[in-house]
Write a protein that holds these residues in place. Structure first.
Motif, PDB file in Angstrom:
ATOM      1  N   GLU A  59       0.840  -1.212   0.000  1.00 41.75           N
ATOM      2  CA  GLU A  59       0.000   0.000   0.000  1.00 41.75           C
ATOM      3  C   GLU A  59       0.873   1.260   0.000  1.00 41.75           C
ATOM      4  O   GLU A  59       0.638   2.182  -0.777  1.00 41.75           O
ATOM      5  N   ILE A  60       1.843   1.293   0.900  1.00 38.10           N
ATOM      6  CA  ILE A  60       2.540   2.575   1.127  1.00 38.10           C
ATOM      7  C   ILE A  60       3.622   2.886   0.093  1.00 38.10           C
ATOM      8  O   ILE A  60       3.866   4.052  -0.189  1.00 38.10           O
ATOM      9  N   ILE A  61       4.232   1.871  -0.501  1.00 40.65           N
ATOM     10  CA  ILE A  61       5.303   2.189  -1.455  1.00 40.65           C
ATOM     11  C   ILE A  61       4.744   2.823  -2.741  1.00 40.65           C
ATOM     12  O   ILE A  61       5.237   3.874  -3.169  1.00 40.65           O
ATOM     13  N   PRO A  62       3.676   2.259  -3.318  1.00 37.22           N
ATOM     14  CA  PRO A  62       3.067   2.972  -4.457  1.00 37.22           C
ATOM     15  C   PRO A  62       2.549   4.363  -4.060  1.00 37.22           C
ATOM     16  O   PRO A  62       2.653   5.309  -4.833  1.00 37.22           O
ATOM     17  N   LEU A  85       9.092  -6.987  -0.750  1.00 34.17           N
ATOM     18  CA  LEU A  85       9.567  -5.610  -0.545  1.00 34.17           C
ATOM     19  C   LEU A  85      10.490  -5.188  -1.685  1.00 34.17           C
ATOM     20  O   LEU A  85      10.320  -4.119  -2.281  1.00 34.17           O
ATOM     21  N   TRP A  86      11.468  -6.052  -2.034  1.00 35.08           N
ATOM     22  CA  TRP A  86      12.431  -5.698  -3.085  1.00 35.08           C
ATOM     23  C   TRP A  86      11.708  -5.502  -4.427  1.00 35.08           C
ATOM     24  O   TRP A  86      12.048  -4.620  -5.197  1.00 35.08           O
ATOM     25  N   ARG A  87      10.698  -6.373  -4.664  1.00 34.22           N
ATOM     26  CA  ARG A  87       9.940  -6.266  -5.913  1.00 34.22           C
ATOM     27  C   ARG A  87       9.165  -4.939  -5.965  1.00 34.22           C
ATOM     28  O   ARG A  87       9.185  -4.232  -6.962  1.00 34.22           O
ATOM     29  N   LEU A  88       8.521  -4.598  -4.863  1.00 36.75           N
ATOM     30  CA  LEU A  88       7.747  -3.351  -4.810  1.00 36.75           C
ATOM     31  C   LEU A  88       8.641  -2.122  -5.017  1.00 36.75           C
ATOM     32  O   LEU A  88       8.254  -1.170  -5.700  1.00 36.75           O
ATOM     33  N   ASP A 137      10.117   2.105  -8.609  1.00 37.28           N
ATOM     34  CA  ASP A 137      11.300   2.924  -8.775  1.00 37.28           C
ATOM     35  C   ASP A 137      11.595   3.763  -7.514  1.00 37.28           C
ATOM     36  O   ASP A 137      11.881   4.957  -7.600  1.00 37.28           O
ATOM     37  N   VAL A 138      11.467   3.107  -6.373  1.00 41.76           N
ATOM     38  CA  VAL A 138      11.743   3.758  -5.086  1.00 41.76           C
ATOM     39  C   VAL A 138      12.982   3.100  -4.492  1.00 41.76           C
ATOM     40  O   VAL A 138      13.100   1.878  -4.485  1.00 41.76           O
ATOM     41  N   ARG A 139      13.903   3.932  -4.019  1.00 35.75           N
ATOM     42  CA  ARG A 139      15.129   3.393  -3.436  1.00 35.75           C
ATOM     43  C   ARG A 139      15.008   3.288  -1.918  1.00 35.75           C
ATOM     44  O   ARG A 139      14.549   4.225  -1.273  1.00 35.75           O
ATOM     45  N   ASP A 170       3.111  10.289  -4.405  1.00 39.61           N
ATOM     46  CA  ASP A 170       3.228  11.604  -3.757  1.00 39.61           C
ATOM     47  C   ASP A 170       4.536  12.316  -4.113  1.00 39.61           C
ATOM     48  O   ASP A 170       4.781  13.423  -3.621  1.00 39.61           O
ATOM     49  N   GLY A 171       5.367  11.690  -4.929  1.00 38.71           N
ATOM     50  CA  GLY A 171       6.563  12.370  -5.428  1.00 38.71           C
ATOM     51  C   GLY A 171       7.887  11.907  -4.845  1.00 38.71           C
ATOM     52  O   GLY A 171       8.939  12.471  -5.157  1.00 38.71           O
TER      53      GLY A 171
END
Ligand code: LER
Ligand code: MN
Length: 277
Positions: free
Chosen positions: A27-30, A55-58, A63-65, A35-36
């Motif tokens: 939920e929170i990673i997308p 987690l790694w897949r999400l 595209d979040v580091r 939100d930028g």
């Protein structure tokens, strides 16, 4: 490259916890990405209990580091710490942090040693605590090398910690040791309480600075209270800091408002100071 702004996230956090996004990673990673944000610091109670593959897949899909892992909740929940009088407790803390290193490995994220360092009372005596903690940190330094990650020792205010509560104390300690993977982790909220001249202290720390937490003096998003963030970011820029600014703030009045205002405020200042973004 410049400094990178990260949101904080956790599966669960209480009303008074300084964490922006709360909920399942899916939920929170997308959400934080929408939100930028391009980066996240996750506060994890126990890395053995999470689905790392998911987690790694999400992270990759959105595209979040993953920049860093906050580790203090296990101290608050169970008292596990690195300076404890009981060797078994110290070993438990080290094993616990190594599990976070496995989570951190693919992105070489930084492991935070803040509350999990423990308090003097956990060892009984200040000297005993310092000896135990230092021994634990050498073990962790070796493990960090093995997992190719870094450790940030967080300088926290003297109400929440006993050992290394000012930047100068942190500098002196690290200069006395031969750690290869341990750097200083600064936090605007703590600097605001303990430092005489925040900009000057950051400049003295120079290349030792490896991670930065951002919250205003009241714990809300930067720009809400009265900390001079221009001074802090200017000093970080001058020492060539190109690491993370992680928003360790309350999610007030609500997550999205706080997350957007914090990101906008820091982006605006960085654009002025770094002259690009
Ligand atoms: C942890 O990063 C921290 O800054 C402490 O104040 C505990 O929340
Ligand atoms: Mn912090």
């Amino acid at each position: 490259m410049g400094m990178m702004i990260a949101a904080t996230g956790a599966l669960k956090a209480g009303y008074d916890s300084p964490v922006l996004y709360r909920g399942a990673y899916k939920e929170i990673i997308p959400k934080l990405s929408a939100d930028g944000y391009k980066a996240v610091e996750l506060h994890i109670l126990d890395s053995d209990e999470i689905d790392r593959q998911e987690l790694w897949r999400l992270l990759e899909q959105n595209d979040v580091r993953l920049t860093s892992i906050g580790t203090g909740s296990v101290y608050e929940a169970k008292g596990i710490n690195l300076g404890d009088r009981d060797r078994l407790v110290r070993q438990q803390a080290i094993r616990h942090l190594e599990s976070h290193m496995v989570t951190a490995e693919p992105s070489h994220a930084l492991i935070i040693v803040g509350l999990i360092a423990g308090r003097y009372r956990d060892a009984g005596l200040a000297e005993g605590f310092q000896k135990n903690l230092t021994e634990s940190l050498y073990d962790l330094d070796g493990l960090a090398k093995k997992h190719d990650v870094r450790i940030g020792f967080e300088i926290m205010n003297s109400y929440e910690s006993d050992f290394l509560t000012t930047i100068d104390a942190g500098i002196q300690y690290l200069q006395e040791q031969t750690f290869e993977r341990i750097c200083l982790h600064l936090d605007s909220l703590h600097m605001n309480i303990e430092e005489t001249d925040i900009g000057a202290a950051i400049r003295r720390a120079g290349k030792l600075v490896g991670h930065v937490h951002i919250a205003d003096n009241d714990g809300w998003y930067p720009g809400h209270g009265h900390i001079n963030f221009r001074e802090i970011l200017q000093a970080l820029y001058e020492i060539g800091y190109d690491g993370t600014l992680a928003l360790e703030t309350y999610n007030r009045p609500d997550t999205q408002t706080s997350a957007r205002r914090g990101l906008n405020f820091l982006s605006f200042l960085l654009e002025e100071i770094e002259g690009k973004k």
